[in-house]
Design an enzyme around this catalytic site. Structure first.
Site, mmCIF file in Angstrom:
data_model
loop_
_atom_site.group_PDB
_atom_site.id
_atom_site.type_symbol
_atom_site.label_atom_id
_atom_site.label_comp_id
_atom_site.label_asym_id
_atom_site.label_seq_id
_atom_site.Cartn_x
_atom_site.Cartn_y
_atom_site.Cartn_z
ATOM 1 N N ASP A 67 3.394 -28.148 -14.059
ATOM 2 C CA ASP A 67 2.399 -28.481 -13.046
ATOM 3 C C ASP A 67 2.098 -29.971 -12.990
ATOM 4 O O ASP A 67 2.542 -30.749 -13.829
ATOM 5 C CB ASP A 67 1.101 -27.701 -13.302
ATOM 6 C CG ASP A 67 0.747 -27.622 -14.792
ATOM 7 O OD1 ASP A 67 1.002 -28.599 -15.515
ATOM 8 O OD2 ASP A 67 0.224 -26.582 -15.223
ATOM 9 N N ASN A 136 -9.738 -19.026 -19.629
ATOM 10 C CA ASN A 136 -9.864 -17.898 -18.698
ATOM 11 C C ASN A 136 -8.554 -17.131 -18.531
ATOM 12 O O ASN A 136 -8.409 -16.302 -17.634
ATOM 13 C CB ASN A 136 -10.367 -18.380 -17.338
ATOM 14 C CG ASN A 136 -9.429 -19.371 -16.673
ATOM 15 O OD1 ASN A 136 -8.361 -19.690 -17.205
ATOM 16 N ND2 ASN A 136 -9.816 -19.872 -15.512
ATOM 17 N N HIS A 138 -5.537 -18.507 -17.895
ATOM 18 C CA HIS A 138 -4.558 -19.067 -16.967
ATOM 19 C C HIS A 138 -3.323 -19.584 -17.698
ATOM 20 O O HIS A 138 -3.389 -19.960 -18.866
ATOM 21 C CB HIS A 138 -5.182 -20.154 -16.072
ATOM 22 C CG HIS A 138 -5.434 -21.474 -16.733
ATOM 23 N ND1 HIS A 138 -6.682 -22.027 -16.840
ATOM 24 C CD2 HIS A 138 -4.589 -22.382 -17.292
ATOM 25 C CE1 HIS A 138 -6.603 -23.205 -17.441
ATOM 26 N NE2 HIS A 138 -5.339 -23.439 -17.728
ATOM 27 N N GLU A 143 -4.648 -19.539 -11.924
ATOM 28 C CA GLU A 143 -5.979 -19.095 -12.298
ATOM 29 C C GLU A 143 -6.132 -17.587 -12.057
ATOM 30 O O GLU A 143 -5.333 -16.977 -11.334
ATOM 31 C CB GLU A 143 -7.025 -19.846 -11.458
ATOM 32 C CG GLU A 143 -6.958 -21.368 -11.564
ATOM 33 C CD GLU A 143 -7.624 -21.896 -12.832
ATOM 34 O OE1 GLU A 143 -7.941 -21.102 -13.732
ATOM 35 O OE2 GLU A 143 -7.814 -23.123 -12.918
#
Length: 245
Positions: A67, A136, A138, A143
């Site tokens: 990313d 979380n 990810h 996400e």
């Protein structure tokens, strides 16, 4: 999914670096999928040490990062392109022409993502994909959502991700709100996946990844379905998984 227990961050980093170096030694022209963030830094520095000792040669390796922040040029000190050069590439003998990161400076999200997807596909997908996990759940910047993503795409970062990444910026307001990231389907095309995790703040995410239901509310849970996924995590990150592996 194979879980390897590490004592602490240093042990996790050595064990992960061992797996990566073995891939490079066995296939010198391999394709590596790489991750950024603080978790893999120890593994990268260990690989640099082994390269300097003559134990591993990166001259034929190709890399594709997961990313990049949208809106940052490769030269921006906060970009992942800059991060990789600083923390890893500058310390080994890799050909920089063989290193790839999504083009965050391209304002055309669709074009940037489509171009990166083609590059990764043309390379035959990674022989080994290194991943970290967010608090979380990810992976990359995928996400929690209603469905698993497919190819490279532009995402709006959640507040928890922005907060977690703010430690790398002068202030939280400086953290970009969007990023280009490989999709879950692209990640799953790797022949081997190596997940690294450390610290108590990752314990719930690691538990949900390894033993929770496979659901897009925890993107990393999809790794349960991968044929060759190895998780290297320390005592704290595995603290909620005791007796389950």
């Amino acid at each position: 999914m194979k879980i390897i227990h590490a004592k602490d961050y240093a042990d996790m980093s050595r064990k992960a670096a061992n797996i990566i170096s073995a891939q490079v030694i066995l296939k010198p022209d391999c394709v590596l999928g790489l991750a950024t963030g603080t978790t893999p830094i120890g593994a990268y520095h260990q690989l640099i040490d082994w390269y300097k000792k003559g134990d591993v040669d990166f001259s034929q390796v190709k890399t594709y990062n997961l990313d990049e922040y949208r809106g940052l040029t490769h030269e921006d000190p906060q970009s992942y392109h800059y991060f990789m050069n600083k923390e890893f590439f500058s310390g080994i003998n890799i050909d920089l022409a063989n290193t790839h990161v999504p083009d965050g400076a391209n304002p055309d999200a669709e074009a940037a993502c489509k171009a990166y997807d083609k590059m990764v596909a043309d390379a035959g997908y990674p022989d080994l994909q290194l991943l970290g996990i967010g608090r979380n759940g990810h992976i990359g910047f995928n996400e929690p959502a209603d469905a698993f993503s497919k190819g490279t795409h532009c995402v709006d970062l959640t507040e928890s991700t922005i907060e977690a990444n703010s430690r790398l910026f002068e202030k939280e307001e400086d953290v970009p709100r969007q990023a280009y990231t490989m999709g879950v389907q692209t990640i799953m095309n790797a022949r081997m996946i190596l997940m690294v995790a450390n610290g108590k703040n990752k314990a719930q995410a690691v538990h949900d990844m390894c033993f929770g239901p496979v659901a897009p509310s925890c993107p990393a849970s999809i790794l349960q379905l991968h044929a060759n996924c190895v998780v290297v995590a320390d005592d704290e990150a595995l603290s909620l998984c005791e007796g389950q592996y």
